[in-house]
Design a protein around this motif. Structure first.
Motif, PDB file in Angstrom:
ATOM      1  N   PRO A  30       7.332 -11.879   1.171  1.00  0.00           N
ATOM      2  CA  PRO A  30       7.091 -10.453   0.894  1.00  0.00           C
ATOM      3  C   PRO A  30       8.201  -9.588   1.473  1.00  0.00           C
ATOM      4  CG  PRO A  30       5.650 -11.189   2.657  1.00  0.00           C
ATOM      5  CD  PRO A  30       6.377 -12.412   2.170  1.00  0.00           C
ATOM      6  N   HIS A  31       8.647  -8.630   0.691  1.00  0.00           N
ATOM      7  CA  HIS A  31       9.736  -7.748   1.098  1.00  0.00           C
ATOM      8  C   HIS A  31       9.139  -6.452   1.630  1.00  0.00           C
ATOM      9  CE1 HIS A  31      13.426  -5.409   1.023  1.00  0.00           C
ATOM     10  NE2 HIS A  31      14.115  -6.475   0.637  1.00  0.00           N
ATOM     11  N   PRO A  32       9.582  -6.007   2.815  1.00  0.00           N
ATOM     12  CA  PRO A  32       8.988  -4.797   3.408  1.00  0.00           C
ATOM     13  C   PRO A  32       9.225  -3.523   2.600  1.00  0.00           C
ATOM     14  CG  PRO A  32      10.945  -5.477   4.627  1.00  0.00           C
ATOM     15  CD  PRO A  32      10.623  -6.592   3.677  1.00  0.00           C
ATOM     16  N   GLU A  33      10.192  -3.556   1.683  1.00  0.00           N
ATOM     17  CA  GLU A  33      10.508  -2.361   0.904  1.00  0.00           C
ATOM     18  C   GLU A  33      10.114  -2.483  -0.566  1.00  0.00           C
ATOM     19  OE1 GLU A  33      14.291  -0.195   2.372  1.00  0.00           O
ATOM     20  OE2 GLU A  33      14.757  -2.336   2.496  1.00  0.00           O
ATOM     21  N   VAL A  34       9.319  -3.513  -0.890  1.00  0.00           N
ATOM     22  CA  VAL A  34       8.938  -3.742  -2.284  1.00  0.00           C
ATOM     23  C   VAL A  34       7.428  -3.905  -2.395  1.00  0.00           C
ATOM     24  CG1 VAL A  34       9.173  -5.252  -4.300  1.00  0.00           C
ATOM     25  CG2 VAL A  34      11.142  -4.882  -2.779  1.00  0.00           C
ATOM     26  N   GLU A  35       6.847  -3.252  -3.381  1.00  0.00           N
ATOM     27  CA  GLU A  35       5.445  -3.451  -3.704  1.00  0.00           C
ATOM     28  C   GLU A  35       5.306  -3.771  -5.181  1.00  0.00           C
ATOM     29  OE1 GLU A  35       2.930  -0.014  -3.391  1.00  0.00           O
ATOM     30  OE2 GLU A  35       4.131   1.170  -4.798  1.00  0.00           O
ATOM     31  N   ILE A  36       4.194  -4.400  -5.530  1.00  0.00           N
ATOM     32  CA  ILE A  36       3.840  -4.641  -6.924  1.00  0.00           C
ATOM     33  C   ILE A  36       2.582  -3.844  -7.224  1.00  0.00           C
ATOM     34  CG2 ILE A  36       3.104  -6.358  -8.627  1.00  0.00           C
ATOM     35  CD1 ILE A  36       4.607  -8.463  -6.954  1.00  0.00           C
ATOM     36  N   VAL A  37       2.625  -3.062  -8.301  1.00  0.00           N
ATOM     37  CA  VAL A  37       1.471  -2.273  -8.721  1.00  0.00           C
ATOM     38  C   VAL A  37       1.100  -2.725 -10.130  1.00  0.00           C
ATOM     39  CG1 VAL A  37       0.515   0.023  -9.044  1.00  0.00           C
ATOM     40  CG2 VAL A  37       2.356  -0.328  -7.394  1.00  0.00           C
ATOM     41  N   ASN A  61       1.277  -5.781  -0.053  1.00  0.00           N
ATOM     42  CA  ASN A  61       2.385  -5.667  -0.998  1.00  0.00           C
ATOM     43  C   ASN A  61       1.972  -5.569  -2.466  1.00  0.00           C
ATOM     44  OD1 ASN A  61       3.413  -7.518   1.420  1.00  0.00           O
ATOM     45  ND2 ASN A  61       5.166  -6.358   0.633  1.00  0.00           N
ATOM     46  N   ILE A  62       0.703  -5.866  -2.765  1.00  0.00           N
ATOM     47  CA  ILE A  62       0.256  -5.820  -4.158  1.00  0.00           C
ATOM     48  C   ILE A  62      -0.988  -4.953  -4.257  1.00  0.00           C
ATOM     49  CG2 ILE A  62      -0.530  -7.154  -6.155  1.00  0.00           C
ATOM     50  CD1 ILE A  62       1.011  -9.532  -5.137  1.00  0.00           C
ATOM     51  N   ARG A  63      -0.946  -3.987  -5.172  1.00  0.00           N
ATOM     52  CA  ARG A  63      -2.079  -3.110  -5.419  1.00  0.00           C
ATOM     53  C   ARG A  63      -2.464  -3.176  -6.894  1.00  0.00           C
ATOM     54  NH1 ARG A  63      -1.134   2.007  -5.259  1.00  0.00           N
ATOM     55  NH2 ARG A  63       1.149   1.972  -5.231  1.00  0.00           N
ATOM     56  N   ALA A  64      -3.709  -2.820  -7.182  1.00  0.00           N
ATOM     57  CA  ALA A  64      -4.180  -2.895  -8.569  1.00  0.00           C
ATOM     58  C   ALA A  64      -5.002  -1.673  -8.939  1.00  0.00           C
ATOM     59  CB  ALA A  64      -5.007  -4.156  -8.775  1.00  0.00           C
ATOM     60  N   ASN A  65      -4.934  -1.351 -10.218  1.00  0.00           N
ATOM     61  CA  ASN A  65      -5.769  -0.309 -10.800  1.00  0.00           C
ATOM     62  C   ASN A  65      -6.428  -0.911 -12.030  1.00  0.00           C
ATOM     63  OD1 ASN A  65      -6.651   2.532 -11.231  1.00  0.00           O
ATOM     64  ND2 ASN A  65      -5.382   2.346 -13.070  1.00  0.00           N
ATOM     65  N   PHE A 106      18.330  -7.429  -6.887  1.00  0.00           N
ATOM     66  CA  PHE A 106      17.930  -6.149  -7.478  1.00  0.00           C
ATOM     67  C   PHE A 106      17.782  -5.088  -6.379  1.00  0.00           C
ATOM     68  CE2 PHE A 106      15.221  -3.016  -9.485  1.00  0.00           C
ATOM     69  CZ  PHE A 106      15.652  -3.016 -10.807  1.00  0.00           C
ATOM     70  N   VAL A 107      17.143  -5.456  -5.277  1.00  0.00           N
ATOM     71  CA  VAL A 107      16.973  -4.521  -4.154  1.00  0.00           C
ATOM     72  C   VAL A 107      18.328  -4.110  -3.594  1.00  0.00           C
ATOM     73  CG1 VAL A 107      16.083  -4.270  -1.810  1.00  0.00           C
ATOM     74  CG2 VAL A 107      14.659  -5.336  -3.572  1.00  0.00           C
ATOM     75  N   ASP A 108      19.233  -5.068  -3.436  1.00  0.00           N
ATOM     76  CA  ASP A 108      20.578  -4.755  -2.922  1.00  0.00           C
ATOM     77  C   ASP A 108      21.297  -3.786  -3.847  1.00  0.00           C
ATOM     78  OD1 ASP A 108      20.188  -6.413  -0.762  1.00  0.00           O
ATOM     79  OD2 ASP A 108      21.287  -8.112  -1.621  1.00  0.00           O
ATOM     80  N   MET A 109      21.123  -3.961  -5.161  1.00  0.00           N
ATOM     81  CA  MET A 109      21.756  -3.060  -6.125  1.00  0.00           C
ATOM     82  C   MET A 109      21.253  -1.630  -5.926  1.00  0.00           C
ATOM     83  SD  MET A 109      21.684  -3.247 -10.307  1.00  0.00           S
ATOM     84  CE  MET A 109      19.876  -3.262 -10.356  1.00  0.00           C
TER      85      MET A 109
END
Length: 318
Positions: A30-37, A61-65, A106-109
């Motif tokens: 898990p990346h501290p600066e990335v989440e999945i929604v 790190n993962i949330r849902a609606n 992608f995060v580095d970019m």
């Protein structure tokens, strides 16, 4: 939070699970600066159960609606982007498979390049495939180097504050190409855009359940959107080249579907929805390609041809 990977989904439990696995198996996860929604558009299959499994594994790190009643797919795209908490929000098809190590890239970019919009067509067929990173100089460059991959929702990552500030974001919902309108409007208003031709992810090979006509959406609606900027950001030369590319590489294979990649409504109205081409000589020559594809489909599967095309494009780009 730097990045929200926003996944709109509907009745694709099996594919969504593989897509999520490709993310949680990244070495930086898990990346501290990335989440999945994830926004579940009232699915009737096991999608909710798949989502619950991953939320329980990675609650930070993962949330849902989970919607109780269905909405238009493009409204769900808009909703899931609104739910993202990141500085950048990225649309992510529920069929995308991230390549190993590419989430970190992608995060580095995002950290290294000062831009507002990041376009990642992730296809060897995209005109920018041979390039690593290209700063786009307005709409002409955007169409020239991204082409019809502008229509792909997985292509788009945008700074959230700019996205939210855009008025009437779903004004073109009837076109089925809301994301294209968003990109064009933001870049035309001065947003800085980058295209990265590296392969960040690929799409799972599935039969697509279409609820639209390919020729109508891409032969008519797409060029209506581009036409708003013709002579005011998009040159006639780029517009005409894009017309030809879309017809030969996308509309013809997609509309006639000789290899049975798609399900859903019967594709019809090719002549009706390609009026923009009726004065172009190459349009009538394209019927030779239609005949050729029909003949090839009698002897080869699409998967065999896809692999052959991939090998050829790899050689050209290496």
């Amino acid at each position: 939070m730097l990045l929200s990977i926003c996944i709109p989904t509907y009745n694709r439990a099996e594919y969504l699970k593989k897509s999520l696995e490709s993310l949680v198996n990244q070495e930086c996860w898990p990346h501290p600066e990335v989440e999945i929604v994830i926004s579940n558009n009232a699915s009737t299959d096991d999608t909710a159960a798949v989502i619950a499994e991953y939320v329980s594994r990675y609650p930070e790190n993962i949330r849902a609606n989970n919607l109780s009643s269905g909405i238009d797919a493009h409204d769900n795209f808009d909703l899931v982007l609104e739910l993202g908490r990141g500085e950048f929000v990225k649309l992510n098809n529920d069929t995308l498979m991230w390549e190993p190590g590419m989430l970190g890239e992608f995060v580095d970019m995002l950290k290294q390049i000062p831009a507002d919009i990041f376009l990642t067509p992730s296809s060897l067929m995209a005109p920018a495939a041979e390039r690593r990173v290209l700063l786009l100089d307005g709409l002409d460059d955007t169409v020239k180097y991204c082409s019809y991959f502008l229509t792909w929702i997985g292509n788009l990552c945008v700074r959230k504050d700019l996205f939210l500030a855009l008025e009437d974001r779903n004004r073109k919902i009837a076109s089925r190409l809301t994301q294209v309108d968003v990109i064009l409007r933001l870049i035309s208003s001065g947003a800085r855009a980058v295209i990265d031709g590296r392969i960040f992810f690929r799409t799972q090979n599935i039969v697509k359940n279409l609820d639209y006509h390919t020729a109508e959406v891409f032969g008519s609606n797409y060029f209506d959107l581009l036409g708003e900027y013709l002579g005011n950001g998009i040159s006639r030369e780029v517009f005409e080249k894009e017309k030809k590319r879309v017809l030969l590489d996308f509309i013809i294979p997609g509309h006639f579907d000789f290899f049975h990649e798609k399900a859903g409504i019967r594709q019809c109205g090719f002549w009706k929805h390609t009026k923009i081409y009726h004065k172009d000589f190459y349009f009538y020559c394209s019927f030779f390609k239609i005949s050729f594809l029909w003949l090839v489909s009698r002897f080869f599967t699409h998967e065999q041809l896809r692999r052959l095309k991939y090998r050829i494009m790899r050689k050209k780009s290496s």
